[in-house]
Design an enzyme around this catalytic site. Structure first.
Site, PDB file in Angstrom:
ATOM      1  N   CYS A 159       4.052   6.988  -4.531  1.00 35.67           N
ATOM      2  CA  CYS A 159       4.841   7.939  -3.729  1.00 35.67           C
ATOM      3  C   CYS A 159       6.114   7.306  -3.168  1.00 35.67           C
ATOM      4  CB  CYS A 159       3.976   8.564  -2.638  1.00 35.67           C
ATOM      5  SG  CYS A 159       4.927   9.242  -1.279  1.00 35.67           S
ATOM      6  N   PHE A 194      14.333  31.908  16.535  1.00 33.51           N
ATOM      7  CA  PHE A 194      15.330  32.610  15.754  1.00 33.51           C
ATOM      8  C   PHE A 194      16.542  31.725  15.455  1.00 33.51           C
ATOM      9  CE2 PHE A 194      18.290  36.255  15.180  1.00 33.51           C
ATOM     10  CZ  PHE A 194      17.575  36.899  14.198  1.00 33.51           C
ATOM     11  N   HIS A 232       7.463   0.554   2.214  1.00 37.97           N
ATOM     12  CA  HIS A 232       6.375  -0.316   1.750  1.00 37.97           C
ATOM     13  C   HIS A 232       5.926  -1.251   2.871  1.00 37.97           C
ATOM     14  CE1 HIS A 232       7.312   1.319  -2.022  1.00 37.97           C
ATOM     15  NE2 HIS A 232       8.033   0.361  -2.543  1.00 37.97           N
ATOM     16  N   LEU A 239       0.855  -1.189   0.000  1.00 35.72           N
ATOM     17  CA  LEU A 239       0.000   0.000   0.000  1.00 35.72           C
ATOM     18  C   LEU A 239       0.891   1.239   0.000  1.00 35.72           C
ATOM     19  CD1 LEU A 239      -2.592  -1.307   2.582  1.00 35.72           C
ATOM     20  CD2 LEU A 239      -3.060  -0.811   0.173  1.00 35.72           C
ATOM     21  N   CYS A 269       7.256  10.609  -4.993  1.00 36.30           N
ATOM     22  CA  CYS A 269       7.643  11.645  -4.005  1.00 36.30           C
ATOM     23  C   CYS A 269       8.891  11.282  -3.209  1.00 36.30           C
ATOM     24  CB  CYS A 269       6.535  11.922  -2.999  1.00 36.30           C
ATOM     25  SG  CYS A 269       4.884  11.549  -3.503  1.00 36.30           S
TER      26      CYS A 269
HETATM   27  C1  KPC Z   1       7.146   7.389   3.962  1.00 36.06           C
HETATM   28  C2  KPC Z   1       5.994   8.165   3.583  1.00 36.06           C
HETATM   29  O1  KPC Z   1       5.271   8.690   4.398  1.00 36.06           O
HETATM   30  C3  KPC Z   1       5.727   8.330   2.177  1.00 36.06           C
HETATM   31  S1  KPC Z   1       4.664   7.085   1.546  1.00 36.06           S
HETATM   32  C4  KPC Z   1       3.074   7.627   1.994  1.00 36.06           C
HETATM   33  C5  KPC Z   1       2.051   6.741   1.472  1.00 36.06           C
HETATM   34  S2  KPC Z   1       0.564   7.006   2.244  1.00 36.06           S
HETATM   35  O2  KPC Z   1       0.762   7.021   3.721  1.00 36.06           O
HETATM   36  O3  KPC Z   1      -0.349   5.951   1.887  1.00 36.06           O
HETATM   37  O4  KPC Z   1       0.025   8.306   1.839  1.00 36.06           O
END
Ligand code: KPC
Length: 541
Positions: free
Chosen positions: A98, A519, A153, A94, A103
């Protein structure tokens, strides 16, 4: 023979032809999850990884097709609201693209770009060694990322199962039969509501010839199967955020990079509220690092026999030339594949194929929702996750709307660039009487001022002041409310999440001046605003 993770797990055969790995009664450690995901990625495990309470049957309140950020957060929310949910993903984990190709590698590469940039500017000074370009390898960074990505993952699978009690089927394609039926691995699951969340892929413009040649990559193929040579140069087709971010990384490694873009950088349709002074600082600094940015041009063809050897481009003046390269990178934006849903459900999509939804994430077909990148820009994490949450809330009976027309935005070059609210010009057009507080202030050349100075820019401040960054905030003089904030530098991105919220709540310059800065705070907005907050008539600074 070495035992694989699969050998240690029960494989249940439900009926002839249906084989799956049943995980519902098994708690896997992070290590075991990593091994299992690795086995699935390498083909050792080909059956679905299933976490489904079979005793409750195969009928669900909601099925999420796609387990990326939208599907996962929507599932978590639905589960928490007492709905029986199922999320299905073709990948064995899941979290979606990303942490796998998008990302997370982008952030790793952008951080590497920033480090390399820092090392270059400081090469052979103070305690810094001489920057050795041959050690700055794109392939090494890709290898490093791929070696580590299964940890995230594994965590997404573990958290979703052990903490969020989500039901899921991974490593399996979901086929939407109708709005109440989804087929996985030959078996049919039924649902009251359906949420489509399968994301997008890079758009390879069909009008550009030769994009199928070896040596042409996008952000996904750069990772899988992966760049397998160290390029001598790079030509990027397109001027998207992806183009700017990956291009800055390639350049920082010493791979000379040219960006070919129709629209000027940061003036593309998909970005809004980009302040012109911010844009100028960002793009000038990309050029200062040696990048070639050719705007107003039209890339025509990737030339070469079977491998890319260059890109034929028509320049703004109408002349054509070939820019030689052994590495072409596509950064022309993304498109979804919604044809299966149009065919199966008859949902409405726009000209580019994005699913049309209302502010409750409802498609044109009752009971069918679409979320995340599948519905178009902005293709950002907050939107995907909150779309999932919005769908879940509506499915659970709450009339909940999500308006994402205004949001904080960001990108990376070797800098962190972030902005929220109105640009100076937009504020002037809308409000007329405004004050602009910026650093460096108008009239001071950056070369003669080491400010802004804070986390991440201290050394620059004392070596090359013009590299310290740029920032600007804008107030409406009448209401004294903050209208917009713009930043290029380091360490301010998180502040913009909260600034977005505060702007929407109507924060004034006086309230800004009441805040307690830590600061040297990277955005400097608090102290700069406080310097002006005493004036009944606001002025620029
Ligand atoms: C490591 C991380 O938070 C990036 S992967 C995010 C996948 S999810 O939590 O399903 O949006």
């Amino acid at each position: 023979m070495l035992k694989t993770a699969a050998d240690n797990l029960r494989v249940r055969r439900y009926r002839k032809g249906w084989i799956l790995m049943d995980l519902i009664d098994t708690t896997l450690s992070m290590d075991r999850w990593e091994d299992l995901i690795h086995d699935a990625e390498t083909g050792v495990v080909s059956e679905p990884l299933e976490n489904v309470y079979r005793k409750r049957g195969t009928a669900f309140d909601v099925i999420f097709v796609g387990g990326g950020a939208g599907g996962r957060f929507g599932s978590a929310y639905a589960q928490a609201r007492g709905l029986r949910q199922l999320v299905i993903d073709k990948w064995p984990f899941l979290g979606g693209s990303c942490p796998h190709q998008a990302c997370v590698p982008h952030h790793l590469f952008s951080e590497a770009a920033r480090e390399m940039d820092y090392m270059r500017w400081n090469s052979d000074t103070l305690w810094f060694p001489k920057f050795e370009e041959e050690r700055a390898s794109i392939v090494d960074m890709i290898t490093l990322f791929k070696k580590g990505r299964n940890n995230a993952h594994a965590f997404m699978n573990w958290q979703s199962k052990e903490q969020l009690d989500m039901e899921y089927i991974l490593n399996a394609e979901a086929i939407v039969i109708d709005k109440h039926t989804v087929e996985v691995n030959g078996e049919r699951f039924t649902t009251q509501s359906l949420v489509l969340a399968t994301g997008t892929r890079t758009h390879f413009p069909p009008e550009i010839a030769g994009l199928d040649k070896a040596g042409v990559y996008d952000f996904a193929t750069l990772i899988d199967p992966g760049l397998d040579y160290e390029p001598t140069s790079c030509v990027i087709i397109g001027g998207s955020k992806v183009a700017m971010e990956y291009g800055s990384f390639f350049q920082a490694t010493g791979c000379h990079t040219t960006i070919l873009t129709r629209s000027a950088l940061m003036r593309t349709e998909s970005l809004h509220h980009v302040d012109e002074d911010l844009r100028t600082y960002v793009v000038d600094n990309m050029r200062l690092r040696g990048m070639d940015i050719i705007e107003g041009c039209e890339p025509l063809e990737v030339v070469g026999d079977d491998r890319a050897a260059g890109v034929l481009v028509r320049l703004a003046d109408g002349t054509e030339e070939v820019i030689e390269t052994d590495f072409v990178f596509i950064g022309t934006g993304e498109r979804p594949n919604t044809k299966p849903y149009v065919d199966a459900l008859g949902i409405e999509v726009d000209k580019k194929g994005f699913v049309k939804v209302n502010s409750r994430m409802q498609t044109s077909v009752e009971g069918v929702y679409a979320i995340g990148d599948l519905i178009g820009s902005p293709m950002e994490m907050f939107k995907a996750r909150k779309c999932g949450m919005t769908a879940a809330r509506n499915i659970s009976g709450e009339a909940f709307e999500f308006d994402f027309t205004e949001f904080p935005d960001f990108l990376h070059t070797t800098y962190e660039v972030t902005w929220v609210g109105l640009t100076e010009q937009e504020a002037r057009d809308a409000y007329g009487d405004i004050s602009v507080i910026q650093m460096p202030p108008k009239g001071i050349r950056h070369e003669e001022l080491s400010l802004p100075l804070a986390e991440g820019s201290m050394l620059y401040g004392f070596t090359r002041p013009e590299l310290t960054g740029f920032q600007k905030c804008i107030y409406d003089n009448k209401s004294r409310r903050l209208l917009g904030a713009h930043h290029c530098g380091f360490g301010a991105k998180d502040a913009f999440q909260y600034l977005d919220h505060l702007i929407k709540k109507g924060i004034t310059i006086d309230e800004m001046g009441e805040m307690n800065e830590l600061f040297l705070n990277p955005e400097h907005f608090i102290q700069l605003s406080r310097l002006r907050a005493g004036n009944p008539d606001l002025q620029d600074l």
